[in-house]
Design an enzyme around this catalytic site. Structure first.
Site, PDB file in Angstrom:
ATOM      1  CG  ASP A  12      -2.020   1.025   1.164  1.00 27.95           C
ATOM      2  OD1 ASP A  12      -2.026   1.828   0.211  1.00 27.95           O
ATOM      3  OD2 ASP A  12      -2.877   1.028   2.061  1.00 27.95           O
ATOM      4  CG  ASP A 106      -3.642   3.932  -2.883  1.00 32.39           C
ATOM      5  OD1 ASP A 106      -4.545   3.069  -2.929  1.00 32.39           O
ATOM      6  OD2 ASP A 106      -3.671   4.898  -2.102  1.00 32.39           O
ATOM      7  CD  GLU A 107      -5.463  -1.016  -0.331  1.00 30.88           C
ATOM      8  OE1 GLU A 107      -5.380  -1.921   0.529  1.00 30.88           O
ATOM      9  OE2 GLU A 107      -6.523  -0.432  -0.590  1.00 30.88           O
TER      10      GLU A 107
END
Length: 383
Positions: A12, A106-107
């Site tokens: 993350d 974003d993960e």
């Protein structure tokens, strides 16, 4: 495959929007930063760790956030830059690991099962973190465990810019002392309900009989019990960016009526925009297709910032159509396709959208779910 055979890493990017802004302007580092619209009606899309110390969090009204931290720097946000860096990190992971899932902008989840035969998975994850930071300048945290659930919670505990491994068999002991809010699936309402019952830790939640949770929360009760006990068999779904959603319309008679063509594009864009949000996905590429009366077919596409918001999708569809259409020829068919899909909820074009705009989208989608897709639509789609 049993849990004991699995090795799942979760990555993350820390305060992703904020750190991209810090790459663009190093003077922002170490300062309280708020990403979002600058009007009082806007909301916070993201904030720096320095701002979080003042009690600020994502989706908080900007007016309240500025009151909590008057010295914070407010930045409107730049989804184009954020999308660019998201794609850059995706490319690095794709080139490094055998199987990964992009769960949001974003993960990422990475399945390293079986790789211990060749090298240590913890070391492998650490090297991937270093590679991402070296090649992008962005800090990223990582958790590793037997499943996706525990690895994600481990990542949250490792933040910022840290790494945490939960050895097989230690899942329940790791989760036990954490507040119930740390458990994915426990939102604000569920968290408040559990606290009213005196349930404040995941350990207490895990000890409640599953039938009682089912009576309290319906079908979600049994899943919540499983998560509280560290149980999750969800697979890492291989990321395929080229999946798409599309629609097209062939007309009863060929036409050069611009208003009619534009109305059709509005209807089609709203239709698949609704599908996009229903699937909790964002698109990163839009394509418009035209087939002329002579069956000559042309198309034009554009890479866009990840979104599922109709007003942004329509703007790009209109732009592509205007560039593509030759007004001297009759049109037989038009089509719209969204591709480069990634999981993610409506990115509140959080930078300018107000709470009212967000609630409007939610209300429109709710009405469409209840009464059918075409019960509510833009006037420009009616002709």
């Amino acid at each position: 495959m049993t849990n004991s055979a699995r090795s799942i890493a979760h990555f993350d990017l820390d305060a992703f929007f904020v750190n991209v802004e810090c790459l663009k302007d190093s003077k922002l580092k170490g300062r309280p930063i708020l990403i979002g619209g600058k009007s009082d009606r806007a909301v916070v899309a993201s904030c720096s760790y320095e701002a979080r110390r003042f009690g600020i969090h994502s989706a908080m009204p900007m007016k309240l956030a500025r009151r909590l931290c008057p010295q914070a720097t407010v930045i409107s946000g730049d989804m184009e830059s954020y999308s660019k860096y998201s794609r850059l990190v995706t490319d690095i992971i794709r080139d490094t690991v055998p199987r990964f899932e992009k769960s949001s902008i974003d993960e990422f989840y990475v399945d390293l099962t079986g790789m211990d035969k060749f090298f240590g998975t913890v070391q492998y994850s650490a090297e991937l973190r270093r590679k991402i930071t070296k090649e992008t300048g962005l800090p990223i945290s990582n958790g590793m465990a037997v499943n996706k659930l525990v690895s994600k919670v481990a990542t949250d505990e490792a933040k910022p810019n840290g790494q945490l491994q939960i050895p097989f068999g230690n899942e329940r002991n790791f989760l036990a002392p954490l507040p119930v809010e740390k458990l994915p699936m426990v939102g604000e309402k569920t968290g408040a309900l559990l606290k009213q019952m005196g349930v404040r830790t995941i350990k207490t939640l895990s000890e409640i009989p599953v039938q009682m949770l089912q009576n309290l929360l319906g079908k979600n009760g049994s899943e919540l019990w499983r998560r509280a006990n560290g149980i999750d068999e969800t697979p890492v779904v291989p990321y395929q960016e080229q999946k798409s959603i599309s629609t097209e319309s062939t007309f009863e008679s060929d036409t050069i009526d611009i208003r009619f063509l534009q109305a059709q594009l509005v209807k089609m864009t709203e239709k698949i925009g609704f599908e996009l949000r229903q699937q909790n996905k964002l698109t990163g590429c839009i394509t418009v297709k035209i087939r002329y009366a002579d069956f000559n077919t042309v198309s034009k596409q554009s890479v866009v910032t990840y979104t599922s918001a109709d007003h942004l999708l329509l703007e790009k569809v209109r732009e592509l159509f205007d560039k593509l259409y030759d007004r001297r020829l009759l049109v037989r068919l038009v089509g719209v396709r969204f591709s480069h899909l990634v999981p993610g909820n409506y990115q509140i074009n959080l930078f300018e959208d107000s709470n009212e705009t967000i609630k409007l989208y939610q209300a429109m989608d709710s009405l469409s779910n209840r009464f059918g897709r075409y019960m509510i639509m833009r006037a420009s789609g009616l002709i």
